[in-house]
Scaffold this motif. Structure first.
Motif, short mmCIF file in Angstrom:
data_model
loop_
_atom_site.label_atom_id
_atom_site.label_comp_id
_atom_site.label_asym_id
_atom_site.label_seq_id
_atom_site.Cartn_x
_atom_site.Cartn_y
_atom_site.Cartn_z
N ALA A 3 -54.27 -22.64 -84.47
CA ALA A 3 -53.07 -22.63 -83.62
C ALA A 3 -53.38 -22.02 -82.26
N LEU A 4 -54.16 -20.94 -82.30
CA LEU A 4 -54.54 -20.26 -81.06
C LEU A 4 -55.41 -21.18 -80.19
N MET A 5 -56.33 -21.87 -80.85
CA MET A 5 -57.22 -22.78 -80.11
C MET A 5 -56.43 -23.92 -79.49
N LYS A 6 -55.41 -24.40 -80.22
CA LYS A 6 -54.58 -25.49 -79.70
C LYS A 6 -53.87 -25.03 -78.42
N ASN A 7 -53.34 -23.81 -78.48
CA ASN A 7 -52.68 -23.25 -77.28
C ASN A 7 -53.68 -23.10 -76.14
N ASP A 8 -54.88 -22.63 -76.49
CA ASP A 8 -55.91 -22.45 -75.46
C ASP A 8 -56.26 -23.77 -74.78
N LEU A 9 -56.32 -24.83 -75.59
CA LEU A 9 -56.65 -26.14 -75.02
C LEU A 9 -55.55 -26.62 -74.08
N ALA A 10 -54.30 -26.32 -74.46
CA ALA A 10 -53.17 -26.70 -73.58
C ALA A 10 -53.29 -25.96 -72.25
N THR A 11 -53.66 -24.67 -72.34
CA THR A 11 -53.83 -23.89 -71.10
C THR A 11 -54.99 -24.44 -70.27
N LEU A 12 -56.07 -24.83 -70.95
CA LEU A 12 -57.22 -25.39 -70.23
C LEU A 12 -56.85 -26.71 -69.55
N ARG A 13 -56.02 -27.52 -70.23
CA ARG A 13 -55.57 -28.79 -69.63
C ARG A 13 -54.81 -28.50 -68.33
N ALA A 14 -53.92 -27.49 -68.41
CA ALA A 14 -53.13 -27.13 -67.22
C ALA A 14 -54.05 -26.64 -66.10
N THR A 15 -55.07 -25.87 -66.48
CA THR A 15 -56.00 -25.36 -65.47
C THR A 15 -56.82 -26.50 -64.87
N LEU A 16 -57.17 -27.47 -65.71
CA LEU A 16 -57.92 -28.63 -65.20
C LEU A 16 -57.05 -29.43 -64.23
N ASP A 17 -55.75 -29.51 -64.52
CA ASP A 17 -54.84 -30.20 -63.59
C ASP A 17 -54.84 -29.50 -62.23
N GLN A 18 -54.89 -28.18 -62.27
CA GLN A 18 -54.94 -27.42 -61.00
C GLN A 18 -56.25 -27.72 -60.26
N ALA A 19 -57.34 -27.85 -61.01
CA ALA A 19 -58.62 -28.19 -60.39
C ALA A 19 -58.54 -29.58 -59.75
N ARG A 20 -57.82 -30.48 -60.41
CA ARG A 20 -57.65 -31.84 -59.84
C ARG A 20 -56.84 -31.77 -58.55
N GLN A 21 -55.85 -30.85 -58.54
CA GLN A 21 -55.06 -30.69 -57.30
C GLN A 21 -55.95 -30.18 -56.17
N SER A 22 -56.85 -29.25 -56.51
CA SER A 22 -57.80 -28.76 -55.50
C SER A 22 -58.63 -29.92 -54.98
N PHE A 23 -59.03 -30.81 -55.89
CA PHE A 23 -59.82 -31.98 -55.50
C PHE A 23 -59.01 -32.88 -54.57
N SER A 24 -57.74 -33.10 -54.93
CA SER A 24 -56.88 -33.96 -54.11
C SER A 24 -56.70 -33.39 -52.71
#
Lengths: 201, 326
Positions: free
Chosen positions: A141-162
């Motif tokens: 369950a903790l790992m699932k939450n962590d992956l959701a947080t990582l997805r959100a962080t990756l989206d932020q990295a994509r925004q930096s790219f944009s």
């Protein structure tokens, strides 16, 4: 003899007049400035700071030299022209280097974002097949939450790219990828744990 | 100038390096002017002087750039190290906070930012590394604020008086009967073994994954709060969790509370009160993962179990209020 002196004086006067009336090299200034504008448009100050600084300093030196000659009665723009030529050459180089550096960092960032996305997908896939036991349930369950947080962080990295902050996108994607890979490793470790049925308490 | 370029002179020591670039451009221009003149009129004196100035300025640029780069490197390394230490500290205290408070997400974000900073540092982008470290520090500060907020709310819980009474009564019983008692502090994730006024041992524990609130029903995965007793001591081979101390949950108070909540409609119809709450091994994970039990490391169970017998009081509270322990 008298006539010869008159001719010599006349020639000297014409030469002096020519020097005194020498015009600033407007075409050279325009050409150098055009190259500087291109370098600015290529954000060379960010992507090729050394080359841009060399161009800017040559341009500033040329401007100062031409201004100094403008104030003189006997004008000589030779050095100014050479400085403008140097500024133009340096600006062109700065534009070229900036474009190459920017393109390379963009490619690296694109590859980094893709690698991070792949790492997250791999971790998500591993999580789906991990057995849920009393031992592993909370971990998963903790790992699932962590992956959701990582997805959100990756989206932020994509925004930096944009927004063309490729360096930040690259470094951030690298960090997300490392974290996602560590989750995949943790899932593999959790899978190794002996499975047991979940019992209500 | 090439050496200064490697040290990032144009960005890190712009004033000094601009002077060097300017001197170099003027020297090159003068050289070109003279080389175009008739060999009889050529005079490289000024070009030589400008070249000397350019060389000195370039050396100064290189030196300044290296000094500034080393300063940035030292500052960013210290900031990243500081952030890593703060994340470690915050992770330690985040154990006291259940999921849903955004604390774990905040910690992970800070860890990712730390990784970003380290990547920048490895690429010699020290300014970016420092910026990432500062950003990570702001994230960890916000997370620590959430942790403190949660603990403050928990300390002001209306159950505080009940916890205090249970702990005081348990200690009084230990003094009167002269036998050890177990206190479990859920907030601090700590099990204390006491006898009278003496603390015999203290162990870190993992709790139920269902949150910090007291157990209400079967399947809520919460650790109950109340005054219990050890009903059975199980050794290796008798439990899946190395060793176990079985507790008498639910006690009469738990049953009365369950009935009250069911009448009030605060428990889903068909729910049961649950049971099989234990203090067992296989703990030490640094997170709450059990279905409501209290888990210790196996070594700690080896240390604890020989001191316990059937009937040993076990009191589990949300937190032991300050000043209650001797």
């Amino acid at each position: 003899m008298k006539r010869s002196w008159i001719v010599i004086n006349l020639v000297a006067l014409i030469v002096l007049a020519a020097l005194a009336c020498a015009k600033a090299p407007q075409d050279d200034i325009g050409a150098a400035q055009a190259e500087m504008d291109k370098a600015n448009q290529a954000h060379a100050d960010t992507w090729a700071p050394t080359e841009y600084a060399a161009a800017k300093e040559a341009m500033d030196a040329a401007t100062a030299e031409i201004a100094a000659q403008d104030g003189k009665w006997m004008k000589n723009y030779d050095k100014g022209k050479e400085l403008l030529a140097k500024a133009k050459e340096n600006a062109a180089k700065a534009t070229e280097v900036a474009a190459a550096n920017r393109e390379q960092t963009k490619k690296d960032a694109e590859a980094g974002l893709a690698a991070a996305d792949t790492a997250i997908q791999a971790a998500e896939a591993a999580l789906k097949t991990a057995p849920q036991t009393k031992d592993s349930k909370a971990d998963l369950a903790l790992m699932k939450n962590d992956l959701a947080t990582l997805r959100a962080t990756l989206d932020q990295a994509r925004q930096s790219f944009s927004s063309e902050d490729y360096k930040r996108a690259l470094d951030s994607a690298g960090s997300v990828k490392d974290k996602a890979a560590s989750i995949t490793d943790q899932v593999a470790a959790a899978k190794k744990k002996r499975s047991a049925p979940v019992k209500k308490k | 100038m090439e050496s200064a370029k490697e040290a990032g002179g144009a960005v890190r020591a712009p004033a000094v390096c601009s002077a060097a670039q300017s001197a170099l451009a003027r020297a090159e221009a003068e050289l070109r002017v003279q080389s175009r003149r008739s060999f009889l009129l050529r005079d490289y004196g000024e070009a030589r002087t400008l070249a000397s100035q350019a060389l000195i300025a370039a050396q100064s640029c290189d030196l300044h750039a290296r000094i500034v780069r080393d300063q940035w490197r030292a500052r960013s390394a210290a900031a990243l190290q500081d952030l890593a230490a703060w994340i470690e500290r915050a992770t330690g205290i985040a154990r006291h906070v259940p999921g849903g408070e955004g604390v774990k997400e905040g910690l992970l974000r800070a860890e990712v930012t730390l990784g970003e900073g380290r990547n920048s540092f490895d690429a010699a982008q020290y300014e970016r590394a420092l910026e990432a470290a500062d950003r990570g520090k702001a994230q960890i500060d916000a997370t620590i604020g959430s942790i403190r907020g949660f603990i403050d709310r928990f300390e002001a819980s209306p159950r505080r008086a009940t916890w205090k009474r249970w702990v005081v009564d348990t200690l009084r019983e230990s003094r009167r009967l002269r036998r050890p008692v177990i206190l479990v502090d859920k907030l601090r994730r700590q099990l204390l073994l006491l006898q009278g006024d003496d603390e015999i041992a203290s162990y870190a524990v993992d709790l139920g994954a269902g949150g910090i609130d007291s157990k209400v029903r079967a399947g809520d995965e919460a650790t109950p709060e109340g005054r219990y007793q050890v009903t059975e001591v199980r050794g290796p081979g008798q439990t899946r969790f190395y060793r176990a101390l079985m507790l008498d949950y639910p006690n009469s108070e738990d049953r009365a509370r369950f009935r009250r909540l069911r009448r009030a409609g605060r428990v889903e119809p068909g729910s049961e009160i649950g049971g099989d709450i234990e203090i067992h091994g296989k703990g030490g994970r640094g997170q709450d993962w059990t279905l409501g039990c209290v888990a210790l490391e196996d070594d700690d169970m080896d240390d604890l179990v020989p001191r316990i017998r059937v009937g040993t009081p076990v009191t589990i509270v949300g937190m032991i209020p300050e000043g209650v322990l001797p």
